[in-house]
Design an enzyme around this catalytic site. Sequence first.
Site, PDB file in Angstrom:
ATOM      1  N   GLU A 105       0.851  -1.205   0.000  1.00 19.77           N
ATOM      2  CA  GLU A 105       0.000   0.000   0.000  1.00 19.77           C
ATOM      3  C   GLU A 105       0.883   1.251   0.000  1.00 19.77           C
ATOM      4  O   GLU A 105       0.691   2.169  -0.777  1.00 19.77           O
ATOM      5  CB  GLU A 105      -0.878  -0.023   1.251  1.00 19.77           C
TER       6      GLU A 105
HETATM    7  O1  LIG Z   1      -9.007   7.577  -4.260  1.00 19.60           O
HETATM    8  C1  LIG Z   1      -8.885   8.461  -3.432  1.00 19.60           C
HETATM    9  N1  LIG Z   1      -8.633   9.730  -3.810  1.00 19.60           N
HETATM   10  C2  LIG Z   1      -8.478  10.712  -2.899  1.00 19.60           C
HETATM   11  N2  LIG Z   1      -8.593  10.549  -1.567  1.00 19.60           N
HETATM   12  C3  LIG Z   1      -8.819   9.296  -1.143  1.00 19.60           C
HETATM   13  C4  LIG Z   1      -8.968   8.216  -2.018  1.00 19.60           C
HETATM   14  N3  LIG Z   1      -9.154   7.097  -1.267  1.00 19.60           N
HETATM   15  C5  LIG Z   1      -9.126   7.478   0.022  1.00 19.60           C
HETATM   16  N4  LIG Z   1      -8.946   8.801   0.094  1.00 19.60           N
HETATM   17  C6  LIG Z   1      -8.841   9.606   1.312  1.00 19.60           C
HETATM   18  O2  LIG Z   1      -8.253   8.779   2.331  1.00 19.60           O
HETATM   19  C7  LIG Z   1      -8.944   8.998   3.552  1.00 19.60           C
HETATM   20  C8  LIG Z   1      -9.700   7.762   3.936  1.00 19.60           C
HETATM   21  O3  LIG Z   1      -8.812   6.740   4.012  1.00 19.60           O
HETATM   22  P1  LIG Z   1      -9.255   5.238   3.638  1.00 19.60           P
HETATM   23  O4  LIG Z   1     -10.748   5.107   3.673  1.00 19.60           O
HETATM   24  O5  LIG Z   1      -8.592   4.887   2.356  1.00 19.60           O
HETATM   25  O6  LIG Z   1      -8.659   4.453   4.877  1.00 19.60           O
HETATM   26  P2  LIG Z   1      -7.574   3.289   4.902  1.00 19.60           P
HETATM   27  O7  LIG Z   1      -6.512   3.698   3.899  1.00 19.60           O
HETATM   28  O8  LIG Z   1      -7.092   3.264   6.324  1.00 19.60           O
HETATM   29  O9  LIG Z   1      -8.289   2.051   4.473  1.00 19.60           O
HETATM   30  C9  LIG Z   1      -9.886  10.150   3.312  1.00 19.60           C
HETATM   31  O10 LIG Z   1      -9.164  11.341   3.526  1.00 19.60           O
HETATM   32  C10 LIG Z   1     -10.191  10.025   1.854  1.00 19.60           C
HETATM   33  O11 LIG Z   1     -10.571  11.281   1.321  1.00 19.60           O
HETATM   34 CA   LIG Z   2      -6.549   4.323   1.573  1.00 23.25          CA
END
Ligand SMILES: O=c1[nH]cnc2c1ncn2[C@@H]1O[C@H](COP(=O)(O)OP(=O)(O)O)[C@@H](O)[C@H]1O
Ligand SMILES: [Ca+2]
EC number: 3.6.1.6
Length: 410
Positions: free
Chosen positions: A148
């Site tokens: 990631e």
């Molecule tokens: O494809 C994307 N483009 C822009 N921002 C994203 C995207 N995917 C997630 N985010 C941002 O990442 C954050 C949420 O993180 P996510 O839901 O991916 O958690 P995780 O990475 O811990 O699974 C929020 O700020 C969201 O706006």
């Molecule tokens: Ca993410």
Amino acid sequence: HSNREMWFQDLFPPNMCPINAKTFYGIMFDAGSTGTRIHIYTFVQKSPEILPELEGEIFESVKPGLSAYADQPEKGAESVKRLLDMAVDAVPPHLWKKTPVVLKATAGLRLLSEEKAQALLSEVKEVFEKSPFLVPEDSVSIMDGSYEGILAWITVNFLTGQLSGQNQHTTGTLDLGGASTQITFLPRFEETLKESPRDFLTSFEMFNSTYKLYTHSYLGFGLKAARLATLGALNTEGMSCEKAAFPVSTSNETEVADGQMFRSSCLPKQLEAEWHFGGVKYRYGGNKEGETGFKPCYLEVLKVVKGKLHQPDEIRGSSFYAFSYYYDRAADTNLIDYEQGGVLEVRDFERKAKEVCDNMERFSSASPFLCMDLTYITALLKEGFGFRDNTLLQLPSGLQSCGHPHRSME
Ligand SMILES: O=c1[nH]cnc2c1ncn2[C@@H]1O[C@H](COP(=O)(O)OP(=O)(O)O)[C@@H](O)[C@H]1O
Ligand SMILES: [Ca+2]
């Protein structure tokens, strides 16, 4: 130019890309802890001997993420199906059978119990099998945290053109998700390689160069998980720490978390609310008797980060890219422009945190967690990773919150 084409080959093994096709598609799902996103890529292959080029992308996202359906895996898969139905309309029918569909889940599922994560993944796999698309062998899986961090680093350095040409000057990346946070950079000094934990270093080949990256995904240190940790909801007896970061809703844990009231100096004094996260209901509120504001709040969030993260000396002076919640909270508080992105120093987050935490009544229209979020970001950067006050953070536009310019104040 050649580098641009190479990048996409890794996503779809060559035998997936029919050589005589002019245009073909790929469907990639990002199953994040706070939402699921679909990317429908259109590739064009001008002639069989050169690699395909990305010609277009359709993007859409849904909330909440899959982990919110820990106890209703079919409903979780249903949220993926609604996005996949968009792809049925976007991809010409004669190409459906040649269009691979892949889903990679991140920290939301890493924090669920094995069986709940598996139940969600197999329901999603069934949705894929029932679709007209090509379902590769391991099309639905949880992405490894190291991967990631590396993918984000490649994406940002590729899109900013720092991977092509000889002057391979690259920039480190900081990704603040909901459940995990990633730090990734290309160490310049031998010393860094020596003093870093073994599993923080990963080598890989790309564009016929070898990259040995420092990368780590800190599970439970995403913005939402950190809220729980700061509220102390993790110290609820009977909850082991790592599981409680995203407590699965098995009965005994739910009871333990449900009844209790969690208070914090980071929240508006008068606040009394409840919050559902990872399938569990929490009650939380302001510190009525105690003190409220940046100073006491900082002490609370320090408990979450102090001494918990590895601090590579090398990064103390280097500038990094920062995105996801770093971007959202900076844009929400006008530290950067929502559309253009911007550059700021670590100290700007601290200054904004003080402004918000010590004047909460002025920010009553914002999320009640704004003070806590900004304070956590400050502590994570300074006491967590060890960045200096004057470290430059670049918040690149195009990586801002998913797709549409909504105000992400959830
Ligand atoms: O494809 C994307 N483009 C822009 N921002 C994203 C995207 N995917 C997630 N985010 C941002 O990442 C954050 C949420 O993180 P996510 O839901 O991916 O958690 P995780 O990475 O811990 O699974 C929020 O700020 C969201 O706006
Ligand atoms: Ca993410």
